[in-house]
Every structure is written in C-alpha cells, then in structure tokens.
Scaffold this active site. Structure first.
Site, PDB file in Angstrom:
ATOM      1  N   TYR A 159     -10.575 -18.185  40.566  1.00 35.01           N
ATOM      2  CA  TYR A 159     -10.614 -16.980  39.729  1.00 35.01           C
ATOM      3  C   TYR A 159     -10.170 -15.757  40.527  1.00 35.01           C
ATOM      4  CZ  TYR A 159     -12.356 -13.563  36.358  1.00 35.01           C
ATOM      5  OH  TYR A 159     -12.461 -12.530  35.455  1.00 35.01           O
ATOM      6  N   LYS A 163      -6.922 -13.312  39.737  1.00 37.20           N
ATOM      7  CA  LYS A 163      -7.043 -11.880  39.453  1.00 37.20           C
ATOM      8  C   LYS A 163      -6.323 -11.042  40.526  1.00 37.20           C
ATOM      9  CE  LYS A 163      -8.933 -12.293  35.534  1.00 37.20           C
ATOM     10  NZ  LYS A 163      -8.285 -11.826  34.300  1.00 37.20           N
TER      11      LYS A 163
HETATM   12  N1  LIG Z   1     -16.666 -11.190  31.134  1.00 36.78           N
HETATM   13  C1  LIG Z   1     -16.600 -10.743  32.379  1.00 36.78           C
HETATM   14  O1  LIG Z   1     -17.610 -10.625  33.096  1.00 36.78           O
HETATM   15  C2  LIG Z   1     -15.260 -10.340  32.958  1.00 36.78           C
HETATM   16  C3  LIG Z   1     -15.246  -9.596  34.143  1.00 36.78           C
HETATM   17  C4  LIG Z   1     -14.025  -9.230  34.704  1.00 36.78           C
HETATM   18  C5  LIG Z   1     -12.839  -9.586  34.086  1.00 36.78           C
HETATM   19  N2  LIG Z   1     -12.881 -10.312  32.930  1.00 36.78           N
HETATM   20  C6  LIG Z   1     -11.605 -10.685  32.329  1.00 36.78           C
HETATM   21  O2  LIG Z   1     -11.507 -10.145  31.028  1.00 36.78           O
HETATM   22  C7  LIG Z   1     -10.737 -11.019  30.183  1.00 36.78           C
HETATM   23  C8  LIG Z   1     -11.560 -11.374  28.955  1.00 36.78           C
HETATM   24  O3  LIG Z   1     -12.758 -12.003  29.365  1.00 36.78           O
HETATM   25  P1  LIG Z   1     -13.892 -12.405  28.314  1.00 36.78           P
HETATM   26  O4  LIG Z   1     -15.161 -12.426  29.058  1.00 36.78           O
HETATM   27  O5  LIG Z   1     -13.761 -11.591  27.090  1.00 36.78           O
HETATM   28  O6  LIG Z   1     -13.489 -13.915  28.016  1.00 36.78           O
HETATM   29  P2  LIG Z   1     -13.717 -14.789  26.694  1.00 36.78           P
HETATM   30  O7  LIG Z   1     -14.817 -14.228  25.858  1.00 36.78           O
HETATM   31  O8  LIG Z   1     -13.827 -16.198  27.159  1.00 36.78           O
HETATM   32  O9  LIG Z   1     -12.350 -14.604  25.902  1.00 36.78           O
HETATM   33  C9  LIG Z   1     -11.165 -15.118  26.410  1.00 36.78           C
HETATM   34  C10 LIG Z   1     -10.112 -15.040  25.330  1.00 36.78           C
HETATM   35  O10 LIG Z   1      -8.892 -15.565  25.873  1.00 36.78           O
HETATM   36  C11 LIG Z   1      -8.304 -16.397  24.875  1.00 36.78           C
HETATM   37  N3  LIG Z   1      -7.450 -17.396  25.494  1.00 36.78           N
HETATM   38  C12 LIG Z   1      -7.778 -18.325  26.432  1.00 36.78           C
HETATM   39  N4  LIG Z   1      -6.719 -19.089  26.706  1.00 36.78           N
HETATM   40  C13 LIG Z   1      -5.698 -18.627  25.946  1.00 36.78           C
HETATM   41  C14 LIG Z   1      -4.339 -19.026  25.769  1.00 36.78           C
HETATM   42  N5  LIG Z   1      -3.815 -20.048  26.443  1.00 36.78           N
HETATM   43  N6  LIG Z   1      -3.574 -18.326  24.900  1.00 36.78           N
HETATM   44  C15 LIG Z   1      -4.089 -17.280  24.197  1.00 36.78           C
HETATM   45  N7  LIG Z   1      -5.362 -16.867  24.313  1.00 36.78           N
HETATM   46  C16 LIG Z   1      -6.153 -17.539  25.176  1.00 36.78           C
HETATM   47  C17 LIG Z   1      -9.501 -17.016  24.155  1.00 36.78           C
HETATM   48  O11 LIG Z   1      -9.180 -17.444  22.842  1.00 36.78           O
HETATM   49  P3  LIG Z   1      -8.783 -18.955  22.434  1.00 36.78           P
HETATM   50  O12 LIG Z   1      -9.518 -19.876  23.385  1.00 36.78           O
HETATM   51  O13 LIG Z   1      -9.227 -19.062  21.021  1.00 36.78           O
HETATM   52  O14 LIG Z   1      -7.304 -19.031  22.574  1.00 36.78           O
HETATM   53  C18 LIG Z   1     -10.446 -15.819  24.074  1.00 36.78           C
HETATM   54  O15 LIG Z   1     -10.132 -15.040  22.944  1.00 36.78           O
HETATM   55  C19 LIG Z   1     -10.372 -12.205  31.062  1.00 36.78           C
HETATM   56  O16 LIG Z   1      -9.116 -12.012  31.637  1.00 36.78           O
HETATM   57  C20 LIG Z   1     -11.441 -12.177  32.138  1.00 36.78           C
HETATM   58  O17 LIG Z   1     -11.034 -12.811  33.330  1.00 36.78           O
HETATM   59  C21 LIG Z   1     -14.049 -10.703  32.360  1.00 36.78           C
END
Ligand SMILES: NC(=O)c1ccc[n+]([C@@H]2O[C@H](COP(=O)([O-])OP(=O)(O)OC[C@H]3O[C@@H](n4cnc5c(N)ncnc54)[C@H](OP(=O)(O)O)[C@@H]3O)[C@@H](O)[C@H]2O)c1
Length: 254
Positions: A159, A163
């Site tokens: 991860y 990033k």
């Molecule tokens: N949550 C945290 O603590 C956190 C912290 C720092 C950064 N982030 C970053 O923020 C972003 C969102 O995180 P989140 O926590 O909201 O994650 P999440 O709830 O798991 O959502 C991820 C989204 O990505 C989509 N996705 C995954 N694979 C895909 C593909 N091949 N094509 C199109 N869409 C795809 C998923 O939809 P489908 O599976 O339906 O396609 C889902 O809508 C990520 O980049 C994550 O690394 C998160």
C-alpha cells in the site's frame, strides 16, 4: 470578487464514487454545484450514490467503469463528453489495500494492488487528461495517503509503495501538463473511517490507539476531506499544482 469555490456548470467525474471517501467527495462536489458522474465497477452502488446526490439537490449520473481497463475508462470519458461536452474535474477516489507481511507478499497480490492504485490512477488521468488538453483547462485530484510519504508496518509495504507512486504520478503529471492548463493535485488522508476501516472504530482499544497517534486526537471521517477536494477542484486553486494536501489531523507535521 467572484466566488472561487462555486462549481456551478462544472462536470466532475469521481472514480471510486461509491466508496466511503468517494461518496462524500461526490456529494460535496454536487453540493458545491458540479454535475457529478459517479463511477466504479458496481452500477447498482454508483446508481444509489447518484440518487442520494440528486435527493440533496445536486445533479448526478452513474456510469460504470473499471479503472484497470483502459478501454473501459476511455468509454467513460467519451460517454461524459458526448453527454456534457466537457470534463472539468476528475477525482480518483478508487483504491484498495492488500495487507501482507513483506516476506510472504504474493506477487499476484502485489500486481493486483498496483493494477488498481497505480495503473488505474494513470489510466484515468491519461484518458480524462486528453479531454482536458483539448479544453486547455482541467483539474485532477488523486487520492494519495499519509502512507505515500511515511512507511508503515502491519503488512502495508504494498500500500505504501502504491501511494508513493500516486504522489509522484501527481507531481510528474502536474509538470508535464501545466503548460496545457491542467492542474494535478492530491489529497493525503490519515486513517478515515469508511466501510473498509469501520472495524477499527468499532473496537474501542484499537480506535484509541489510532486516535492517539494523531496530534488532533481523533480518527478522520470522509467529510473531513471535502474541503480539500473542493478547493483543489475549484478555480480557488487556479495557481496550485503538483501538491498534496495532507488531511491528517497534523500527523505528517512531525
Ligand atoms: N479509508 C482510509 O483510511 C484511507 C486513508 C488514506 C487514503 N485512502 C485512499 O482513499 C481512496 C478511497 O478509499 P476508501 O476508504 O473510500 O475505499 P473504499 O470504501 O474501499 O472504496 C474504494 C472504491 O474504489 C472502487 N474501485 C476499486 N477497484 C476499482 C476498479 N478496478 N475500477 C473502478 N473502481 C474501483 C470501489 O468500487 P467497486 O469495487 O464497486 O468498483 C469503491 O467504490 C483509496 O485510494 C484509498 O487508498 C483511504
């Protein structure tokens, strides 16, 4: 003076728009006036988010795409241009994590992680960037992480690596595309409670441990990221490119 943060008349795509963070950002863009194209692989899930944006008074549609498939993203960009004539904003809120200790990290999982987080980010930037190049204007906001500039244990080597790549895709594209009028920035959140991380919030001991590591003493929620996204997507950030805003309660200040 004009209202720099108003997004009225702007067309915004949010990949990962049905995710915990993506939905909040899509909703925020909609509330600030943009027409939001909510996208991910799951048509049902993105359709529901589009409906919620409309119920809140915004404008939205749902168009599915898989960011790891260039033809699928190309089709999304073409469908948006056909429907609206332009794309002003791209927010790449898709992403995933596969946690494995380094010695045990299966190469197949490493490839899968890089395929979504790194290749997917580049494919989406490339397809939508071409539209923005024709318009001589556009704003891209990628989702990085505090893990893009800080290492972390607990099986997060993959991860962190993805990033870190998103950080430099953002900076390199910002330089390459600055003369074309395309701004490329990122948001770098600390831990945000979403469906994928809610087990932490639900475990009092774990939640306390994570909150204690944050100078502001709490874990983030998706709405914490909306202000940074609106700013970077808006004309208010018209002279800002290649930057990451870390929305992390002060974590990376140390
Ligand atoms: N949550 C945290 O603590 C956190 C912290 C720092 C950064 N982030 C970053 O923020 C972003 C969102 O995180 P989140 O926590 O909201 O994650 P999440 O709830 O798991 O959502 C991820 C989204 O990505 C989509 N996705 C995954 N694979 C895909 C593909 N091949 N094509 C199109 N869409 C795809 C998923 O939809 P489908 O599976 O339906 O396609 C889902 O809508 C990520 O980049 C994550 O690394 C998160």
């Amino acid at each position: 003076m004009k209202n720099f943060f108003k997004l009225d008349g702007k067309i915004a795509i949010v990949t990962g728009g049905a995710g915990g963070i993506g939905e909040a950002l899509a909703m925020g863009l909609g509330i600030y006036g943009a027409t939001v194209v909510v996208s991910s692989r799951n048509q049902d899930a993105i359709g529901k988010v589009a409906e919620r944006i409309k119920a809140a008074g915004g404008q939205a549609v749902a168009i599915a795409c898989d960011v790891t498939d260039e033809r699928s993203v190309q089709a999304l960009a073409e469908a948006v241009v056909q429907k609206y004539g332009k794309i002003d904003i791209l927010v790449n809120a898709m992403g995933m994590n596969i946690k494995r200790e380094a010695f045990e990290y299966p190469v197949e999982d490493w490839d899968k992680l890089f395929s979504v987080n790194v290749k997917g980010t580049m494919i989406a930037c490339k397809a939508v960037g071409k539209v923005m190049r024709n318009q001589k204007k556009g704003a891209i906001v990628n989702l990085s992480s505090v893990r893009g500039i800080r290492g972390y244990t607990g099986g997060n080597v993959g991860y962190c690596a993805t990033k870190g790549a998103v950080e430099l895709i953002t900076k390199a594209l910002a330089l390459e595309w600055a003369p074309l009028g395309i701004r490329v920035n990122a948001i770098g959140p600390a831990l945000i409670i979403t469906p994928g991380t809610k087990h932490i919030a639900e475990n009092p001991e774990l939640a306390k441990k994570y909150a204690a590591a944050v100078p502001m003493g709490r874990i983030g929620v998706p709405e914490d990221l909306v202000g940074a996204c609106i700013f970077l997507a808006s004309d208010g950030a018209g002279f800002v490119s290649g930057q990451t805003i870390f929305v992390d309660g002060g974590l990376t200040a140390a």
